[in-house]
Write a protein that holds these residues in place. Structure first.
Motif, PDB file in Angstrom:
ATOM      1  N   ASN A 108       0.815  -1.228   0.000  1.00 57.68           N
ATOM      2  CA  ASN A 108       0.000   0.000   0.000  1.00 57.68           C
ATOM      3  C   ASN A 108       0.845   1.272   0.000  1.00 57.68           C
ATOM      4  N   LYS A 109       2.146   1.115   0.195  1.00 59.65           N
ATOM      5  CA  LYS A 109       3.026   2.277   0.174  1.00 59.65           C
ATOM      6  C   LYS A 109       3.617   2.478  -1.216  1.00 59.65           C
ATOM      7  N   LYS A 110       3.965   3.725  -1.519  1.00 56.42           N
ATOM      8  CA  LYS A 110       4.597   4.037  -2.796  1.00 56.42           C
ATOM      9  C   LYS A 110       6.038   3.489  -2.801  1.00 56.42           C
ATOM     10  N   ILE A 111       6.508   3.116  -3.984  1.00 58.53           N
ATOM     11  CA  ILE A 111       7.868   2.581  -4.132  1.00 58.53           C
ATOM     12  C   ILE A 111       8.712   3.549  -4.951  1.00 58.53           C
ATOM     13  N   ILE A 112       9.850   3.946  -4.399  1.00 60.17           N
ATOM     14  CA  ILE A 112      10.843   4.743  -5.122  1.00 60.17           C
ATOM     15  C   ILE A 112      11.970   3.787  -5.509  1.00 60.17           C
TER      16      ILE A 112
ATOM     17  N   GLY B 248       9.061  13.770   8.222  1.00 59.35           N
ATOM     18  CA  GLY B 248       7.659  13.926   7.864  1.00 59.35           C
ATOM     19  C   GLY B 248       7.427  14.634   6.544  1.00 59.35           C
ATOM     20  N   GLU B 249       8.506  15.020   5.845  1.00 66.30           N
ATOM     21  CA  GLU B 249       8.349  15.662   4.526  1.00 66.30           C
ATOM     22  C   GLU B 249       7.745  14.688   3.518  1.00 66.30           C
ATOM     23  N   LEU B 250       8.080  13.405   3.663  1.00 66.09           N
ATOM     24  CA  LEU B 250       7.500  12.366   2.820  1.00 66.09           C
ATOM     25  C   LEU B 250       6.888  11.305   3.727  1.00 66.09           C
ATOM     26  N   SER B 251       5.795  10.728   3.302  1.00 58.13           N
ATOM     27  CA  SER B 251       5.179   9.667   4.088  1.00 58.13           C
ATOM     28  C   SER B 251       4.618   8.602   3.155  1.00 58.13           C
ATOM     29  N   GLY B 252       4.509   7.394   3.700  1.00 58.61           N
ATOM     30  CA  GLY B 252       3.936   6.304   2.919  1.00 58.61           C
ATOM     31  C   GLY B 252       4.794   5.887   1.748  1.00 58.61           C
ATOM     32  N   VAL B 253       6.133   5.975   1.893  1.00 60.79           N
ATOM     33  CA  VAL B 253       7.031   5.594   0.799  1.00 60.79           C
ATOM     34  C   VAL B 253       8.087   4.623   1.306  1.00 60.79           C
TER      35      VAL B 253
ATOM     36  N   TYR C  60      18.334   1.190   7.605  1.00 55.22           N
ATOM     37  CA  TYR C  60      17.088   1.941   7.519  1.00 55.22           C
ATOM     38  C   TYR C  60      15.916   1.009   7.203  1.00 55.22           C
ATOM     39  N   PRO C  61      14.823   1.111   7.960  1.00 59.13           N
ATOM     40  CA  PRO C  61      13.697   0.187   7.763  1.00 59.13           C
ATOM     41  C   PRO C  61      12.924   0.405   6.469  1.00 59.13           C
ATOM     42  N   ASN C  62      13.051   1.581   5.861  1.00 61.30           N
ATOM     43  CA  ASN C  62      12.282   1.886   4.650  1.00 61.30           C
ATOM     44  C   ASN C  62      13.078   1.683   3.370  1.00 61.30           C
TER      45      ASN C  62
END
Length: 452
Positions: free
Chosen positions: A246-250, A278-283, A306-308
């Motif tokens: 559900n999160k965006k992928i870069i 908090g500048e980007l979320s859900g990525v 990094y977890p993301n």
């Protein structure tokens, strides 16, 4: 039965000509195909395409007399922005010798402006380095055409030279879009197949081909992007990297070079900092090391905490191949899925830019250094100094980030506001047609040339 020789010197060429259906397409036309490869004894590389009329023979790389001098002259013969850049800066290898810069400018650069010099220096090389090691294959098979798939390499040029001695027609194809302006091919083929209009103009300007000798076909390895049957579900793809569907992928695509371009980890790290603030979320970020450089993933090692962020080690570099490329079809399919499921692709200026736009994925090209004090030898800006990257980023089809602020704004525009660039001009100029039929056009072109 007519016979075609095809040179396959690299793993990426197995991808380009076997996995895309070109070799099987020629076999289906009733042709005998002799593949000349340094890996001819390793039948496992080609076992998926075994056929009674598919033959494996050696491709030799001989000792070249005066190779360093000839290389300088071949570069001078096509002197342009890219050659000038390579004399002053490095892409991924060692820094060029600055003590040679002035002599090169004074004595080598002017050669490119002398009428007839291209053919003269090729003739000199033909006399000094006849490369007769493949002649016995021409005597054995008496081929009707030789298809040279890495025209700028000496191994392939040896086959071109043998073909000329035996009066066999030749057709060449640069292995990538960035080859034609770097150096003059040691031997010119009778015809040349190119991806696009951009490459066609470079073939005329730098390699001395005439328009009637050039056929534009599209990019064969991009054909897969038109075939949805090779796609996984987003859930299946994300499961490989413990991503949230559900999160965006870069997708961050490395330009390679290993630790020589070690600053590349800065850009995924910036994204992580924006997530933390908090500048980007859900990525989430998938880092794709360059398959052609052993150990390229090491420069991203600090990101594993990094977890993301996930580092994609799916593709297997193959030491048997000169370019370390993963020769499996799975490599091609995984790249397709990575680009399809990515919401944006970030890269400095690699071929991945073209792959992404062919998949309909927005692209951000990085054109700034995080460290303002970085040396010019290590600066990201130097990678934009070639004619092909600068031509690509000037088309307006990608987001060119020239500062940290522009990078963040481009990410927000794509991920939060779903903004898109018009890539039609870039597609026409660099990709030609994205219809899944480039391989068919290559088979048709070779068949047509054989008929002549």
């Amino acid at each position: 039965m007519k016979t075609v020789f095809i040179t396959i010197s690299r793993g990426s060429l197995i991808r380009n000509f076997f996995h895309t259906g070109i070799v099987s397409g020629l076999l289906a036309r009733g042709l005998r195909v002799a593949v000349l490869s340094p890996n001819y004894k390793d039948a496992s590389l080609f076992s998926d395409y075994a056929h009674p009329n598919l033959i494996l023979e050696p491709l030799f790389i001989s000792k070249i007399r005066f190779e360093r001098v000839l290389t300088e002259l071949f570069k001078g013969a096509v002197f342009n922005k890219t050659v000038h850049f390579l004399w002053r800066r490095r892409l991924a290898g060692a820094n060029p010798s600055m003590s040679l810069y002035i002599p090169r400018i004074l004595f080598i650069a002017p050669l490119g402006f002398i009428p007839g010099f291209k053919r003269f220096i090729q003739w000199v090389d033909f006399k000094l380095n006849p490369q007769k090691e493949h002649d016995y294959l021409f005597e054995k098979y008496q081929p009707d055409l030789a298809f040279i798939t890495a025209s700028n390499s000496y191994s392939d040029s040896g086959v071109t030279k043998s073909a000329k001695r035996f009066g066999v027609p030749t057709v060449g194809m640069p292995k990538s879009w960035d080859n034609l302006s770097k150096i003059l091919n040691p031997a010119s083929t009778d015809y040349v197949l190119v991806w696009s209009e951009f490459m066609k103009q470079q073939a005329i300007r730098y390699q001395g081909y005439r328009e009637h000798q050039i056929v534009v076909t599209g990019v064969p390895q991009f054909d897969i992007y038109a075939h949805l049957e090779h796609l996984e579900s987003r859930e299946e793809f994300c499961k490989k990297f413990n991503f949230d569907p559900n999160k965006k992928i870069i997708l961050y695509g490395s330009v390679g070079g290993g630790n020589r371009i070690s600053m590349e980890a800065d850009y995924p790290e910036m994204i992580q900092e924006w997530i933390d603030s908090g500048e980007l979320s859900g990525v989430q970020v998938l880092v794709r090391p360059h398959i052609g450089y052993p150990g390229d993933d090491e420069k991203f090692q600090r990101l594993v905490r990094y977890p993301n962020i996930a580092i994609d080690r799916t593709d297997a570099q193959d030491a048997r191949m000169g370019d370390h490329w993963d020769p499996s079809f799975g490599h091609l399919a995984h790249l397709y899925n990575s680009l399809h499921h990515a919401d944006v692709c970030v890269t400095i200026g690699s071929t991945l830019t073209l792959d992404a736009i062919a998949c309909g994925t927005e692209v951000i090209n990085i054109k700034f250094d995080r460290d303002f004090h970085v040396s010019s030898a290590d600066s990201v800006l130097r990678l934009h100094g070639t004619d092909y990257v600068s031509a690509l980023t000037s088309m307006g089809g990608t987001w060119v980030a020239e500062s940290k602020e522009q990078f963040l704004e481009a990410l927000k525009a794509i991920l939060e506001r779903s903004e898109k660039k018009d890539t039609s001009s870039m597609m026409n100029q660099f990709v030609y047609k994205n219809d899944g039929k480039s391989a068919e056009r290559i088979v048709e072109a070779i068949t047509r040339l054989l008929a002549r």
